[in-house]
Design an enzyme around this catalytic site. Structure first.
Site, short mmCIF file in Angstrom:
data_model
loop_
_atom_site.label_atom_id
_atom_site.label_comp_id
_atom_site.label_asym_id
_atom_site.label_seq_id
_atom_site.Cartn_x
_atom_site.Cartn_y
_atom_site.Cartn_z
CE1 TYR A 193 -4.08 -1.76 0.48
CE2 TYR A 193 -3.21 -2.60 2.54
CZ TYR A 193 -4.18 -2.61 1.57
OH TYR A 193 -5.24 -3.46 1.67
CB THR A 242 -3.49 -3.98 -6.24
OG1 THR A 242 -4.89 -4.27 -5.99
CG2 THR A 242 -3.30 -3.58 -7.69
CG ASP A 243 -2.26 -5.10 0.21
OD1 ASP A 243 -3.22 -5.82 0.56
OD2 ASP A 243 -1.23 -4.97 0.90
CD1 TRP A 244 -9.03 -7.67 0.02
CD2 TRP A 244 -7.19 -8.10 -1.16
NE1 TRP A 244 -9.16 -8.93 -0.54
CE2 TRP A 244 -8.05 -9.21 -1.26
CE3 TRP A 244 -5.98 -8.15 -1.84
CZ2 TRP A 244 -7.73 -10.35 -2.00
CZ3 TRP A 244 -5.66 -9.28 -2.58
CH2 TRP A 244 -6.52 -10.36 -2.65
#
Length: 592
Positions: free
Chosen positions: A275, A311-313
């Protein structure tokens, strides 16, 4: 073959022919996919099981739709399994029903189930799950305390067998970030502060999960968080806006790439960027999932990585997390609309939107000309290739009747218990250890029935020969339950906790065992207690085996333990072993 395909005479089903090459099968399938079917590949979000192995109607509290809505209506087929079930066979039965649902769609593209770690002792819905029916091992920091690549590969091989038994084919781990900022909230799932050790153990982890050759028995690993998530400003977590900055006052960006290089050499298949947004580097000051210089320039071009990047959440839309109203983690691009963020992620070089579940937005971008269908095809090929190479098109189902005999079996649990014992590190010891079997024990944080197998449990320190206190490293309370899953802030113990240790220690030789998920300021505890021990996920029985001398103490610190918070605040978060005059050094651990 899907029901729809069986009546669609125009459909070329040769993509199901295993005698063809994977590349041929990918092209045959891709050429027949509608825009909606392609878009569904790009979204990987949380999914839940129904009770007793049935399909689920979703969970509105967590913003999770029904299984049918995701698979049939939205044409999605990548999911991160949220939560667990008491029985492995229920998980396997649910998985098979979900695959049956996927098989009913026009092309019958099988589902890929992924998971955050679920073999250890912590429960943080943003990072890991309780072990449940799976064998229970030390956290990765505890695996690092063994400094044993063979043990780590054995763990990963066992986890692979347990995952595949219930249908999990993608591991959203390992996490090879370096724990160079002592306050950082995410270091429990790392292999510690040393880049060489993290790389060695990360590579062993990948080999164990993916197997000798990648295929039908493998679990694909998604290593995170590229290009290294350790140097967080003040150690705060970038799930939250106050933790969005990664800083490099020691100009040490390159050092954090070393563990990833070892993972690439071991054949790691997938990558998740962090992130955080880099500050003061050559790269654009936007979150790594939006960062073309990092994902294309560094990952794709410099390292030649052609695997999946997810991607991260929650980078695109403001999806709820555990009922909160936290905004999307779109650091540096908060001003962009969700559609503009999606374009930037694709332009950066990512293949999937983690935690997002609205394919219609991507469809609209293609229909408007903002994103080309050719760009979708680049990532779609990678995503389809992984499913083919995992053997999901040949057999997406698992043997639900066999799952309970595989997951958490006696052999696997024995190996996990041995790893717990091997990970425990004795940091200081005057006279209390090892304690004599049959001694009078005053205990806190240990079930009396467990302690009674090692000695006589008494009700007060005054009656005891030795006291054993199990405590946890400190952290600062924040404003929401979700924030408090991420232990951050000061590493100093509260005064009342230190006073309690001192009071017990004044009455009887005292052993303090600390769950050291961050390198707490242990100096006051060491000054009071007769012995101090660190664990990163160990049962009471494993601990007492070590403290009584039944098994040797073997664990070694996976990071430096700083002497004071002043030393932590003066250190550079991107530089390992940078706190002045640490109390205990990396690799420290006494034998008994």
């Amino acid at each position: 073959m899907s029901n729809d395909a069986s009546i669609d005479t125009a459909l070329d089903t040769r993509y199901r022919d295993a005698s063809l090459s994977v590349d041929e099968r990918v092209e045959i399938l891709l050429s027949q996919m509608t825009l909606e079917e392609k878009a569904g590949l790009f979204f990987q979000t949380m999914i839940v099981m129904g009770e007793g192995g049935e399909l689920s109607e979703g969970d509105p509290v967590f913003g999770i739709a029904s299984n049918r809505d995701y698979v049939v209506e939205r044409r999605m087929n990548h999911f991160n399994l949220f939560g667990s079930a008491p029985k492995a066979s229920d998980m396997a039965a649910w998985h098979n029903k979900l695959q049956e649902l996927a098989a009913s769609t026009r092309l019958g593209i099988p589902v890929s189930i992924s998971t955050d770690p679920r073999h250890s002792f912590s429960e943080n819905p943003g990072a890991a799950f309780f072990a449940g029916p799976f064998s229970q091992w030390p956290e990765p920091l505890g695996l690092a305390a063994t400094a044993d690549p063979e043990l780590v590969e054995r763990f990963a091989d066992i986890a692979r067998q347990e995952y595949t038994a219930v249908g999990i084919r993608v591991a959203l781990h390992p996490q090879v970030d370096l724990a160079t900022e002592p306050r950082w909230a995410r270091q429990l799932q790392t292999f510690g502060e040393d880049a060489d050790l993290a790389g060695s153990l990360g590579a062993a982890y990948v080999r164990g999960f993916q197997g000798g050759s990648f295929g039908a028995g493998s679990v694909s690993t998604m290593t995170k968080h590229f290009p290294g998530g350790g140097p967080q400003k003040d150690g705060e977590d970038p799930h939250f806006d106050y933790g969005r900055e990664q800083v490099y006052p020691g100009d040490n960006f390159e050092h954090h790439l070393k563990p990833f290089e070892a993972v690439f050499a071991a054949g790691g298949r997938q990558i998740m960027p962090y992130y955080g947004m880099p500050v003061g580097t050559e790269y654009e000051e936007v979150g790594f999932g939006f960062n073309k210089g990092v994902l294309t320039g560094l990952l794709r071009e410099r390292y030649g990585f052609d695997g999946i990047v997810c991607t991260d959440w929650g980078l695109v839309t403001d999806q709820p997390i555990m009922g909160t109203d936290f905004a999307a983690r779109a650091w540096g691009v908060e001003h962009l609309t969700p559609a503009e963020r999606m374009i930037k992620i694709l332009d950066a070089g990512a293949d999937q939107f983690g935690g997002e579940h609205d394919p219609s937005m991507l469809i609209e971008l293609v229909e408007s000309g903002a994103v080309s269908e050719e760009r979708l095809d680049v990532s779609a090929r990678r995503l389809l290739r992984e499913k083919f190479e995992l053997g999901l098109f040949e057999n997406p189902y698992v043997d639900a009747a066999a799952a309970d005999a595989i997951v958490g079996n006696a052999e696997f649990r024995a190996a996990a218990d041995a790893a717990q014992r091997a990970s425990i590190a004795v940091l200081s010891n005057k006279t209390a250890l090892p304690f004599s079997r049959g001694a009078k024990l005053y205990i806190e944080g240990i079930a009396p029935e467990i302690a009674a197998q090692y000695g006589q449990v008494v009700s007060s320190p005054a009656e005891a020969d030795v006291a054993i206190l199990r405590i946890t490293a400190p952290y600062e309370e924040r404003g929401s339950m979700f924030e408090n899953f991420f232990h951050a802030g000061s590493l100093d113990f509260p005064e009342d906790a230190l006073a309690h240790v001192a009071d017990v220690s004044a009455a009887v030789p005292t052993v303090v065992d600390v769950f050291l998920d961050r390198p707490a300021i242990l100096a006051p505890v060491v000054a009071s207690a007769d012995a101090v021990v660190a664990n990163w996920g160990a049962s009471a029985a494993a601990l007492l085996d070590v403290l009584s001398g039944a098994v040797p103490a073997q664990g070694k610190l996976p990071f430096d333990v700083p002497r004071s918070m002043a030393a932590v605040e003066a250190s550079r978060p991107d530089v390992p072993f940078d706190t002045e005059d640490p109390l205990f050094r990396f690799g420290h651990g006494l034998s008994l």
